[in-house]
Scaffold this motif. Structure first.
Motif, PDB file in Angstrom:
ATOM      1  N   MET A 103       0.827  -1.204   0.000  1.00 24.70           N
ATOM      2  CA  MET A 103       0.000   0.000   0.000  1.00 24.70           C
ATOM      3  C   MET A 103       0.862   1.255   0.000  1.00 24.70           C
ATOM      4  SD  MET A 103      -2.991  -0.954  -0.385  1.00 24.70           S
ATOM      5  CE  MET A 103      -3.636   0.699  -0.272  1.00 24.70           C
ATOM      6  N   LYS A 104       2.071   1.161   0.577  1.00 23.41           N
ATOM      7  CA  LYS A 104       2.969   2.318   0.568  1.00 23.41           C
ATOM      8  C   LYS A 104       3.412   2.641  -0.881  1.00 23.41           C
ATOM      9  CE  LYS A 104       5.770   5.387   2.480  1.00 23.41           C
ATOM     10  NZ  LYS A 104       6.416   5.918   1.299  1.00 23.41           N
ATOM     11  N   LYS A 105       3.713   1.608  -1.646  1.00 21.95           N
ATOM     12  CA  LYS A 105       4.095   1.825  -3.043  1.00 21.95           C
ATOM     13  C   LYS A 105       2.935   2.405  -3.855  1.00 21.95           C
ATOM     14  CE  LYS A 105       7.561  -1.857  -3.086  1.00 21.95           C
ATOM     15  NZ  LYS A 105       7.945  -3.172  -3.654  1.00 21.95           N
ATOM     16  N   SER A 106       1.734   1.842  -3.610  1.00 20.66           N
ATOM     17  CA  SER A 106       0.557   2.365  -4.336  1.00 20.66           C
ATOM     18  C   SER A 106       0.306   3.814  -3.967  1.00 20.66           C
ATOM     19  CB  SER A 106      -0.667   1.518  -4.002  1.00 20.66           C
ATOM     20  OG  SER A 106      -0.488   0.184  -4.446  1.00 20.66           O
ATOM     21  N   PHE A 107       0.471   4.127  -2.715  1.00 14.75           N
ATOM     22  CA  PHE A 107       0.235   5.511  -2.284  1.00 14.75           C
ATOM     23  C   PHE A 107       1.266   6.450  -2.878  1.00 14.75           C
ATOM     24  CE2 PHE A 107       1.057   8.953   0.788  1.00 14.75           C
ATOM     25  CZ  PHE A 107      -0.169   9.605   0.695  1.00 14.75           C
ATOM     26  N   ASP A 108       2.545   5.996  -2.947  1.00 12.78           N
ATOM     27  CA  ASP A 108       3.581   6.866  -3.528  1.00 12.78           C
ATOM     28  C   ASP A 108       3.279   7.164  -5.007  1.00 12.78           C
ATOM     29  OD1 ASP A 108       4.900   6.914  -1.131  1.00 12.78           O
ATOM     30  OD2 ASP A 108       6.312   5.306  -1.643  1.00 12.78           O
ATOM     31  N   ARG A 109       2.816   6.162  -5.711  1.00  8.23           N
ATOM     32  CA  ARG A 109       2.505   6.388  -7.126  1.00  8.23           C
ATOM     33  C   ARG A 109       1.329   7.356  -7.284  1.00  8.23           C
ATOM     34  NH1 ARG A 109       3.569   0.741  -7.568  1.00  8.23           N
ATOM     35  NH2 ARG A 109       1.325   0.307  -7.404  1.00  8.23           N
ATOM     36  N   ILE A 110       0.277   7.134  -6.473  1.00  7.95           N
ATOM     37  CA  ILE A 110      -0.899   7.997  -6.591  1.00  7.95           C
ATOM     38  C   ILE A 110      -0.563   9.399  -6.143  1.00  7.95           C
ATOM     39  CG2 ILE A 110      -2.002   7.725  -4.334  1.00  7.95           C
ATOM     40  CD1 ILE A 110      -3.712   7.381  -7.729  1.00  7.95           C
ATOM     41  N   GLN A 111       0.426   9.505  -5.222  1.00  8.21           N
ATOM     42  CA  GLN A 111       0.842  10.827  -4.765  1.00  8.21           C
ATOM     43  C   GLN A 111       1.482  11.613  -5.911  1.00  8.21           C
ATOM     44  OE1 GLN A 111       0.597  12.222  -1.399  1.00  8.21           O
ATOM     45  NE2 GLN A 111       1.038  14.034  -2.653  1.00  8.21           N
ATOM     46  N   ARG A 112       2.330  10.937  -6.674  1.00  6.67           N
ATOM     47  CA  ARG A 112       2.991  11.629  -7.793  1.00  6.67           C
ATOM     48  C   ARG A 112       1.967  12.015  -8.876  1.00  6.67           C
ATOM     49  NH1 ARG A 112       6.912   7.597  -6.768  1.00  6.67           N
ATOM     50  NH2 ARG A 112       6.020   6.282  -8.450  1.00  6.67           N
ATOM     51  N   LEU A 113       1.031  11.101  -9.137  1.00  8.89           N
ATOM     52  CA  LEU A 113       0.004  11.408 -10.139  1.00  8.89           C
ATOM     53  C   LEU A 113      -0.913  12.520  -9.655  1.00  8.89           C
ATOM     54  CD1 LEU A 113      -0.952   7.775 -11.250  1.00  8.89           C
ATOM     55  CD2 LEU A 113       0.437   9.454 -12.502  1.00  8.89           C
ATOM     56  N   TYR A 114      -1.161  12.520  -8.405  1.00  6.24           N
ATOM     57  CA  TYR A 114      -2.026  13.578  -7.867  1.00  6.24           C
ATOM     58  C   TYR A 114      -1.337  14.925  -7.941  1.00  6.24           C
ATOM     59  CZ  TYR A 114      -4.891  16.228  -4.571  1.00  6.24           C
ATOM     60  OH  TYR A 114      -5.696  17.194  -3.980  1.00  6.24           O
ATOM     61  N   ASP A 115      -0.014  14.932  -7.674  1.00  6.05           N
ATOM     62  CA  ASP A 115       0.720  16.182  -7.753  1.00  6.05           C
ATOM     63  C   ASP A 115       0.740  16.722  -9.193  1.00  6.05           C
ATOM     64  OD1 ASP A 115       1.225  16.008  -5.058  1.00  6.05           O
ATOM     65  OD2 ASP A 115       3.219  15.087  -5.294  1.00  6.05           O
ATOM     66  N   GLN A 116       0.645  15.820 -10.171  1.00  9.22           N
ATOM     67  CA  GLN A 116       0.633  16.231 -11.588  1.00  9.22           C
ATOM     68  C   GLN A 116      -0.793  16.457 -12.090  1.00  9.22           C
ATOM     69  OE1 GLN A 116       2.720  13.116 -13.671  1.00  9.22           O
ATOM     70  NE2 GLN A 116       4.663  13.457 -12.511  1.00  9.22           N
TER      71      GLN A 116
ATOM     72  N   VAL B 173      -3.132  14.338 -12.432  1.00  9.83           N
ATOM     73  CA  VAL B 173      -3.548  13.286 -13.363  1.00  9.83           C
ATOM     74  C   VAL B 173      -4.761  12.532 -12.802  1.00  9.83           C
ATOM     75  CG1 VAL B 173      -2.815  11.136 -14.528  1.00  9.83           C
ATOM     76  CG2 VAL B 173      -1.225  13.061 -14.302  1.00  9.83           C
ATOM     77  N   VAL B 174      -4.786  12.345 -11.493  1.00  6.54           N
ATOM     78  CA  VAL B 174      -5.902  11.630 -10.856  1.00  6.54           C
ATOM     79  C   VAL B 174      -6.717  12.620 -10.038  1.00  6.54           C
ATOM     80  CG1 VAL B 174      -4.682   9.419 -10.784  1.00  6.54           C
ATOM     81  CG2 VAL B 174      -4.512  11.018  -8.873  1.00  6.54           C
ATOM     82  N   SER B 175      -7.933  12.195  -9.812  1.00  7.24           N
ATOM     83  CA  SER B 175      -8.838  13.059  -9.051  1.00  7.24           C
ATOM     84  C   SER B 175      -8.529  12.980  -7.549  1.00  7.24           C
ATOM     85  CB  SER B 175     -10.293  12.638  -9.296  1.00  7.24           C
ATOM     86  OG  SER B 175     -10.513  11.315  -8.817  1.00  7.24           O
ATOM     87  N   ALA B 176      -9.043  13.953  -6.854  1.00  6.68           N
ATOM     88  CA  ALA B 176      -8.844  13.997  -5.401  1.00  6.68           C
ATOM     89  C   ALA B 176      -9.526  12.809  -4.724  1.00  6.68           C
ATOM     90  CB  ALA B 176      -9.383  15.310  -4.843  1.00  6.68           C
ATOM     91  N   GLN B 177     -10.660  12.346  -5.276  1.00  9.85           N
ATOM     92  CA  GLN B 177     -11.381  11.210  -4.670  1.00  9.85           C
ATOM     93  C   GLN B 177     -10.542   9.940  -4.732  1.00  9.85           C
ATOM     94  OE1 GLN B 177     -15.195  10.462  -6.433  1.00  9.85           O
ATOM     95  NE2 GLN B 177     -15.587   8.658  -5.117  1.00  9.85           N
ATOM     96  N   LYS B 178      -9.899   9.735  -5.908  1.00 13.79           N
ATOM     97  CA  LYS B 178      -9.054   8.554  -6.035  1.00 13.79           C
ATOM     98  C   LYS B 178      -7.880   8.619  -5.077  1.00 13.79           C
ATOM     99  CE  LYS B 178      -7.816   4.735  -8.129  1.00 13.79           C
ATOM    100  NZ  LYS B 178      -8.589   3.504  -8.010  1.00 13.79           N
ATOM    101  N   TYR B 179      -7.350   9.817  -4.963  1.00 12.45           N
ATOM    102  CA  TYR B 179      -6.227  10.017  -4.036  1.00 12.45           C
ATOM    103  C   TYR B 179      -6.642   9.685  -2.602  1.00 12.45           C
ATOM    104  CZ  TYR B 179      -2.774  12.473  -1.186  1.00 12.45           C
ATOM    105  OH  TYR B 179      -1.842  12.799  -0.223  1.00 12.45           O
ATOM    106  N   ASP B 180      -7.789  10.205  -2.224  1.00 10.52           N
ATOM    107  CA  ASP B 180      -8.273   9.962  -0.850  1.00 10.52           C
ATOM    108  C   ASP B 180      -8.529   8.480  -0.599  1.00 10.52           C
ATOM    109  OD1 ASP B 180      -8.121  12.648  -0.334  1.00 10.52           O
ATOM    110  OD2 ASP B 180     -10.247  13.029  -0.759  1.00 10.52           O
ATOM    111  N   GLU B 181      -9.041   7.764  -1.574  1.00  4.36           N
ATOM    112  CA  GLU B 181      -9.315   6.340  -1.397  1.00  4.36           C
ATOM    113  C   GLU B 181      -8.014   5.563  -1.175  1.00  4.36           C
ATOM    114  OE1 GLU B 181     -11.424   5.145  -4.841  1.00  4.36           O
ATOM    115  OE2 GLU B 181     -13.324   6.077  -4.235  1.00  4.36           O
TER     116      GLU B 181
END
Length: 329
Positions: A130-143, A145-153
């Motif tokens: 889950m740490k790896k998944s969160f790091d990836r979503i963090q980078r996409l969120y900073d760019q 690319v993903v929505s805030a809802q996906k980030y929060d999930e």
């Protein structure tokens, strides 16, 4: 001459009359002379009752009436199935308490510790994933690319994996450390409580063997073999003949300044009028109103009766309670 003879006869008659009067007076005095006062009492001795603390049936009577026994001799046994059953219960409770204490002191089994460790490792792997998944979503969120809802999930799942890993580690440490100090103290206290209950039942078990409380003679046996006796019911009486004394009931006008410590001489008719000395140890007024008596028929005052006890300096051979003893005043 005749006159002299008459005077002589007169003197003889007077002398004879005087002698007769004196003889009559002496005889009257001898008959009416007060006899020596004889005070009657009786011998007594200490008597002990043999009884038990538990009810049951008389199993064996090991003594008979008139038998000499010594202090500590077993004189009877009682059969009490209830006490034996309570002993088994107390022993079982103690074994259970000791098992609980061993469990608390030894901690968790090795299998439980290994299982807790595996769950912890599983949670750690899940946390790393889950740490790896969160790091990836963090980078996409900073760019953006993903929505805030996906980030929060994803963040929520990562936080949950961290908490789950921490909980699994805590369970592992708990299994590794064993029971808490309070649990160990509680288990030890339960063992002490069970030991006390067992000791109590064992003390009742010893009461199934009735022993003589003193050296003496069995004076009475109350129940027969097989009869039911209750708690504290007397089974036998033991008479201590070495602890004997004499008891007298003496009217106060016959005490004549008697006091404790005085030496008196008594006679025992049943022992061929054996005479022994005794020491007065107790003087007290009798409680009953019936012990009052007028000192004269005309009644000047009412005399009370006092109980006087005296301990023989040497107990006469063959003395038994109830024997009459005489005290001369």
């Amino acid at each position: 001459m005749e006159k002299v003879k008459k005077n002589y006869n007169l003197v003889i008659g007077v002398v004879a009359l005087v002698v007769i009067v004196l003889l009559i007076a002496l005889a009257g005095w001898l008959v009416s002379r007060p006899k020596p006062l004889v005070i009657q009492g009786e011998a007594e001795a200490s008597e002990y009752r043999v009884s038990g603390k538990v009810p049951g049936r008389i199993e064996i009577l090991m003594a008979r009436e008139g038998q000499q026994v010594h202090k500590g001799d077993t004189v009877a046994t009682i059969d009490s199935p209830e006490v034996k059953a309570k002993l088994m219960q107390a022993e079982a409770v103690k074994r259970a308490a000791e098992a609980q204490r061993s469990k608390a002191e030894n901690g968790a089994r090795s299998e439980q510790i290994a299982g807790a460790y595996q769950l912890w490792q599983q949670a750690k792997v899940q946390e790393e994933v889950m740490k790896k998944s969160f790091d990836r979503i963090q980078r996409l969120y900073d760019q953006n690319v993903v929505s805030a809802q996906k980030y929060d999930e994803v963040k929520a799942k990562y936080d949950a994996s961290v908490a789950q890993s921490a909980a699994a580690e805590s369970q592992y440490q708990m299994a590794l450390n064993g029971a808490r100090a309070e649990d160990k103290a509680t288990a030890a206290a339960l063992v002490n409580q069970a030991s006390g209950a067992l000791a109590e039942v064992e003390s009742y078990l010893s009461e199934l063997y009735l022993t003589s409380p003193a050296d003496g003679v069995i004076s009475a046996i109350y129940p027969k073999t097989g009869e039911l006796v209750g708690q504290g019911s007397p089974v036998m009486s033991v008479l201590d003949l070495n602890d004997a004394w004499f008891t007298f009931n003496i009217r106060e006008d016959y005490l004549h300044s008697m006091k404790t410590g005085d030496k008196i001489s008594v006679r025992v008719p049943a022992l061929d009028d054996a005479v022994c000395t005794a020491t007065v140890t107790y003087i007290a007024v009798r409680e009953s109103y019936a012990t009052w008596k007028a000192t004269k028929e005309t009644g000047q005052y009412d005399a009370k009766t006092f109980e006087v006890r005296a301990v023989p300096d040497t107990v006469p051979e063959g003395l038994r309670p109830g024997m009459t003893v005489l005290l001369k005043k």
